[in-house]
Design a protein around this motif. Sequence first.
Motif, PDB file in Angstrom:
ATOM      1  N   GLU A   1      38.354  45.339  31.218  1.00  0.00           N
ATOM      2  CA  GLU A   1      39.473  46.038  31.830  1.00  0.00           C
ATOM      3  C   GLU A   1      39.036  47.397  32.363  1.00  0.00           C
ATOM      4  OE1 GLU A   1      43.271  44.423  29.165  1.00  0.00           O
ATOM      5  OE2 GLU A   1      42.423  46.408  28.792  1.00  0.00           O
ATOM      6  N   ARG A   2      39.796  47.903  33.309  1.00  0.00           N
ATOM      7  CA  ARG A   2      39.554  49.256  33.790  1.00  0.00           C
ATOM      8  C   ARG A   2      39.823  50.233  32.655  1.00  0.00           C
ATOM      9  NH1 ARG A   2      43.336  51.049  38.484  1.00  0.00           N
ATOM     10  NH2 ARG A   2      41.947  49.677  39.677  1.00  0.00           N
ATOM     11  N   TRP A   3      38.919  51.194  32.504  1.00  0.00           N
ATOM     12  CA  TRP A   3      39.115  52.246  31.504  1.00  0.00           C
ATOM     13  C   TRP A   3      39.923  53.378  32.132  1.00  0.00           C
ATOM     14  CZ3 TRP A   3      39.289  53.432  26.631  1.00  0.00           C
ATOM     15  CH2 TRP A   3      39.251  54.757  26.231  1.00  0.00           C
ATOM     16  N   VAL A   4      40.989  53.755  31.447  1.00  0.00           N
ATOM     17  CA  VAL A   4      41.845  54.834  31.920  1.00  0.00           C
ATOM     18  C   VAL A   4      41.475  56.103  31.165  1.00  0.00           C
ATOM     19  CG1 VAL A   4      44.214  55.651  32.187  1.00  0.00           C
ATOM     20  CG2 VAL A   4      43.697  53.204  32.424  1.00  0.00           C
ATOM     21  N   ASP A   5      40.992  57.124  31.869  1.00  0.00           N
ATOM     22  CA  ASP A   5      40.592  58.364  31.213  1.00  0.00           C
ATOM     23  C   ASP A   5      41.804  59.133  30.703  1.00  0.00           C
ATOM     24  OD1 ASP A   5      37.754  58.563  31.164  1.00  0.00           O
ATOM     25  OD2 ASP A   5      37.770  58.763  33.344  1.00  0.00           O
ATOM     26  N   ARG A   6      41.633  59.747  29.545  1.00  0.00           N
ATOM     27  CA  ARG A   6      42.639  60.569  28.868  1.00  0.00           C
ATOM     28  C   ARG A   6      43.983  59.836  28.741  1.00  0.00           C
ATOM     29  NH1 ARG A   6      40.615  65.912  28.557  1.00  0.00           N
ATOM     30  NH2 ARG A   6      42.671  66.641  27.908  1.00  0.00           N
ATOM     31  N   PRO A   7      43.947  58.581  28.286  1.00  0.00           N
ATOM     32  CA  PRO A   7      45.209  57.847  28.139  1.00  0.00           C
ATOM     33  C   PRO A   7      45.907  58.174  26.815  1.00  0.00           C
ATOM     34  CG  PRO A   7      43.412  56.451  27.476  1.00  0.00           C
ATOM     35  CD  PRO A   7      42.785  57.758  27.918  1.00  0.00           C
ATOM     36  N   ARG A   8      47.175  57.857  26.755  1.00  0.00           N
ATOM     37  CA  ARG A   8      47.905  57.863  25.501  1.00  0.00           C
ATOM     38  C   ARG A   8      48.189  56.421  25.120  1.00  0.00           C
ATOM     39  NH1 ARG A   8      51.091  63.478  25.043  1.00  0.00           N
ATOM     40  NH2 ARG A   8      51.767  62.634  23.039  1.00  0.00           N
TER      41      ARG A   8
ATOM     42  N   ALA B   1      31.682  45.176  37.857  1.00  0.00           N
ATOM     43  CA  ALA B   1      31.235  45.784  39.114  1.00  0.00           C
ATOM     44  C   ALA B   1      32.388  45.880  40.110  1.00  0.00           C
ATOM     45  CB  ALA B   1      30.088  44.963  39.701  1.00  0.00           C
ATOM     46  N   GLU B   2      33.254  44.874  40.107  1.00  0.00           N
ATOM     47  CA  GLU B   2      34.392  44.891  41.031  1.00  0.00           C
ATOM     48  C   GLU B   2      35.414  45.955  40.636  1.00  0.00           C
ATOM     49  OE1 GLU B   2      37.960  41.891  42.570  1.00  0.00           O
ATOM     50  OE2 GLU B   2      36.231  41.104  41.465  1.00  0.00           O
ATOM     51  N   ILE B   3      35.645  46.092  39.332  1.00  0.00           N
ATOM     52  CA  ILE B   3      36.610  47.089  38.852  1.00  0.00           C
ATOM     53  C   ILE B   3      36.057  48.494  39.041  1.00  0.00           C
ATOM     54  CG2 ILE B   3      37.825  47.958  36.812  1.00  0.00           C
ATOM     55  CD1 ILE B   3      37.697  45.054  35.728  1.00  0.00           C
ATOM     56  N   GLY B   4      34.752  48.630  38.748  1.00  0.00           N
ATOM     57  CA  GLY B   4      34.108  49.940  38.819  1.00  0.00           C
ATOM     58  C   GLY B   4      34.050  50.606  37.461  1.00  0.00           C
ATOM     59  N   MET B   5      32.940  51.311  37.195  1.00  0.00           N
ATOM     60  CA  MET B   5      32.769  52.002  35.926  1.00  0.00           C
ATOM     61  C   MET B   5      33.681  53.234  35.866  1.00  0.00           C
ATOM     62  SD  MET B   5      30.647  50.325  34.081  1.00  0.00           S
ATOM     63  CE  MET B   5      29.605  48.887  34.367  1.00  0.00           C
ATOM     64  N   PRO B   6      34.126  53.574  34.649  1.00  0.00           N
ATOM     65  CA  PRO B   6      33.878  52.942  33.356  1.00  0.00           C
ATOM     66  C   PRO B   6      34.809  51.765  33.115  1.00  0.00           C
ATOM     67  CG  PRO B   6      35.207  54.895  33.041  1.00  0.00           C
ATOM     68  CD  PRO B   6      34.884  54.842  34.511  1.00  0.00           C
TER      69      PRO B   6
ATOM     70  N   ALA C   1      26.306  51.163  34.044  1.00  0.00           N
ATOM     71  CA  ALA C   1      26.053  49.745  34.316  1.00  0.00           C
ATOM     72  C   ALA C   1      24.710  49.290  33.758  1.00  0.00           C
ATOM     73  CB  ALA C   1      26.115  49.488  35.820  1.00  0.00           C
ATOM     74  N   ALA C   2      23.768  50.226  33.563  1.00  0.00           N
ATOM     75  CA  ALA C   2      22.436  49.861  33.082  1.00  0.00           C
ATOM     76  C   ALA C   2      22.469  49.305  31.662  1.00  0.00           C
ATOM     77  CB  ALA C   2      21.508  51.078  33.152  1.00  0.00           C
TER      78      ALA C   2
ATOM     79  N   GLY D   1      42.107  44.205  35.478  1.00  0.00           N
ATOM     80  CA  GLY D   1      40.918  43.750  34.785  1.00  0.00           C
ATOM     81  C   GLY D   1      40.531  42.358  35.204  1.00  0.00           C
ATOM     82  N   SER D   2      39.639  41.744  34.421  1.00  0.00           N
ATOM     83  CA  SER D   2      39.145  40.408  34.744  1.00  0.00           C
ATOM     84  C   SER D   2      40.255  39.385  34.561  1.00  0.00           C
ATOM     85  CB  SER D   2      37.958  40.058  33.838  1.00  0.00           C
ATOM     86  OG  SER D   2      38.353  40.089  32.472  1.00  0.00           O
ATOM     87  N   SER D   3      40.093  38.250  35.214  1.00  0.00           N
ATOM     88  CA  SER D   3      41.045  37.151  35.081  1.00  0.00           C
ATOM     89  C   SER D   3      40.273  35.885  34.734  1.00  0.00           C
ATOM     90  CB  SER D   3      41.839  36.946  36.374  1.00  0.00           C
ATOM     91  OG  SER D   3      40.974  36.632  37.451  1.00  0.00           O
ATOM     92  N   GLY D   4      40.946  34.990  34.025  1.00  0.00           N
ATOM     93  CA  GLY D   4      40.276  33.762  33.621  1.00  0.00           C
ATOM     94  C   GLY D   4      39.716  33.878  32.214  1.00  0.00           C
ATOM     95  N   SER D   5      39.581  32.740  31.548  1.00  0.00           N
ATOM     96  CA  SER D   5      39.095  32.718  30.172  1.00  0.00           C
ATOM     97  C   SER D   5      37.688  32.142  30.108  1.00  0.00           C
ATOM     98  CB  SER D   5      40.042  31.886  29.305  1.00  0.00           C
ATOM     99  OG  SER D   5      39.663  31.925  27.959  1.00  0.00           O
ATOM    100  N   GLY D   6      36.980  32.465  29.037  1.00  0.00           N
ATOM    101  CA  GLY D   6      35.650  31.917  28.822  1.00  0.00           C
ATOM    102  C   GLY D   6      34.620  32.399  29.813  1.00  0.00           C
ATOM    103  N   LEU D   7      34.716  33.657  30.234  1.00  0.00           N
ATOM    104  CA  LEU D   7      33.772  34.193  31.211  1.00  0.00           C
ATOM    105  C   LEU D   7      32.378  34.319  30.614  1.00  0.00           C
ATOM    106  CD1 LEU D   7      35.870  37.040  32.911  1.00  0.00           C
ATOM    107  CD2 LEU D   7      35.674  34.633  33.561  1.00  0.00           C
TER     108      LEU D   7
END
Length: 696
Positions: free
Chosen positions: A200-207, A149-154, A174-175, A133-139
């Motif tokens: 963060e990257r969304w993980v499909d069908r996670p537990r 955009a770098e991680i990619g949807m969703p 993204a819209a 996921g993203s790094s750094g605070s106060g983005l």
Amino acid sequence: MFSTVLVANRGEIAVRVIRTLRELGVRSVAVFSDADADARHVREADTAVRIGPAAAAESYLSVERLLDAARRTGAEAVHPGYGFLAENAAFAQACADAGLAFIGPPASAISLMGDKIRAKETVKAAGVPVVPGSSGSGLTDAELAAAAAEIGMPVLLKPSAGGGGKGMRLVRDAAVLAEEIAAARREAKSSFGDDTLLVERWVDRPRHIEIQVLADGHGNVVHLGERECSLQRRHQKVIEEAPSVLLDEKTRAAMGEAAVNAARACGYVGAGTVEFIVPGGDPSSYYFMEMNTRLQVEHPVTELVTGLDLVEQQLRVAAGAELGFAQADITLTGHAIEARVCAEDPARGFLPSGGTVLALSEPSGGAVRTDSGLTAGVPVGSTYDPMLSKVIVHGPDRATALRTLRAALADTVILGVQTNAGFLRRLLAHPDVVSGDLDTGLVERDLPSLLPDGVPDEVYVTAALLAQGPRALPGPAPQTPAGLEGLEGWLDPFDAATGWRMGGTPAWTVHHFRLPGQDPVQIETRATNSASRGGPPGRSLGEFEARGLGQSPSAPARARIVARTPDHLTIELDGVTHRFAYAPSPEGTWLGRDADSWHVQHHDPVAASLSGGGRTGADTLAAPMPGTVTVVKVAVGDKVIAGQSLLVVEAMKMEHVISAPHAGTVTELDVSPGTTVAMDQVLAVVTPEADEEEVA
């Protein structure tokens, strides 16, 4: 051990903490806002202190008032519960500065793990795997969008300062990212006072699996096994269990060690939870999500399988004691499951509900435990979190626990406030839940099958029989009119609610009903037993006919009253028996059965027609729940398009967007930011373009 502890919270968690304090012989101090003056936690504490008005910012979130309450009552320690200031580092430090023991981790650990960005970096350095996921605070918004955009949807937007699903937004398109970022910031600011976000990257069908940890101030850290928390709605847990059917002993030990390492990395002391996400149900691959630096809502399931009282352990650690056991001493026995009962209406999209508790019956004893903050007669408003209680069971195995919890929910009666109890009971019977094939998207995917399919006929018939009045139902004999005492049992037949007529055939009594979110209905009933046909009725009339439920007038349904008590009515409808709990309300009657409830309200079609005017129908936007208007984006005269966001209503820390039903012009706007609204109150009217052309 402490002699006096102040509980800086409310509701079921305050009641639960007070229970352990009482068992340990520790004096308890409750705090309350004006909205909670008669609340259960206030009644059960040894003493209580008013700390301000209903608004949480001026009461439960006021550090100054909480510390003053502790000083005035001689408290030596403060238990924060969960929510409110439980994970507020400034509050923990303020307690320490005031000479009070904070029953939780040190402020430094809260601060570190409360900042999800720093937390990920810290545990990653300790060798714990983390979600990309993203790094750094106060983005900024632009930086968040770039990271997405770098991680990619969703992607998943998360408040850095909080947890519990508040402010979290899953974005697949993204819209709409910019709008979702703005909404997430508003919710984060409202819930935690900090609108910092990460993505963060969304993980499909996670537990979703979490590990309970305990640490003392002497360097000892252990884990108490895992809890499966994959059954969620909108990132909010609804059912939790321990242990998870997914993990074997090897994986449990590995995840437990990772959780212990995470706790050590931040200098943790007390009870805490390390949360992991498991992609695709593969237990060999797991990622750290966050650490909750407090007692969790679902802690009872861990207590039931380990035999430990976690609040007691918190108190002992905060008092400076060492843990009285090592990792090898921890064993998990049987299976425990918890269901969260919330003030929300599943039939109306799980919108927050409210009202006064008119009837209450909560199961307890044996394999069942209910942690609750409810009492009959107490109002449930929209100011605080919607969770009312938790029903928890323990069994020798998972199948037994599932059956026991379904039965316990069926025995739970809460009338006067719409709850999700019936939904929870159906969820527990879902084939994938029974088999243990879980993931965090299960509830949303199969939601239609978990919701009630309309209103059963017997609900309307039961309401109609209750509406007939006490003279039409079995029970105590009516009072004999003055001057006629010698005519035992005499009753003016025209005064009876049976439809008695001199011709011998009783008249039909017409009932107009309406349930929230349902169209009005008309039900007709008449008594059919012999007393209603040829003369004055007797004292116990129990046989009726009912029509208006789809039957032809020549073949009405046959209803019979089987039994009646002051709070339950059993009827037989066309040969099938139905038992309901009931409670009268100013608008009609509340009925409950097998964890479901219905508020059957009296409906006057003439009055509704006369009062409606141009303020009903598809043009009118009404409040879907009791709450507060927080955002107004339009003004009278503005042109809008279909689906455009017009207002935002907030209740119980949840936002609901009110959108334009069609293109047109805002012709009425009855609210402004800060306006408190009731359910179904008119907020605005959007006149469609076609109507404007006709007028022109």
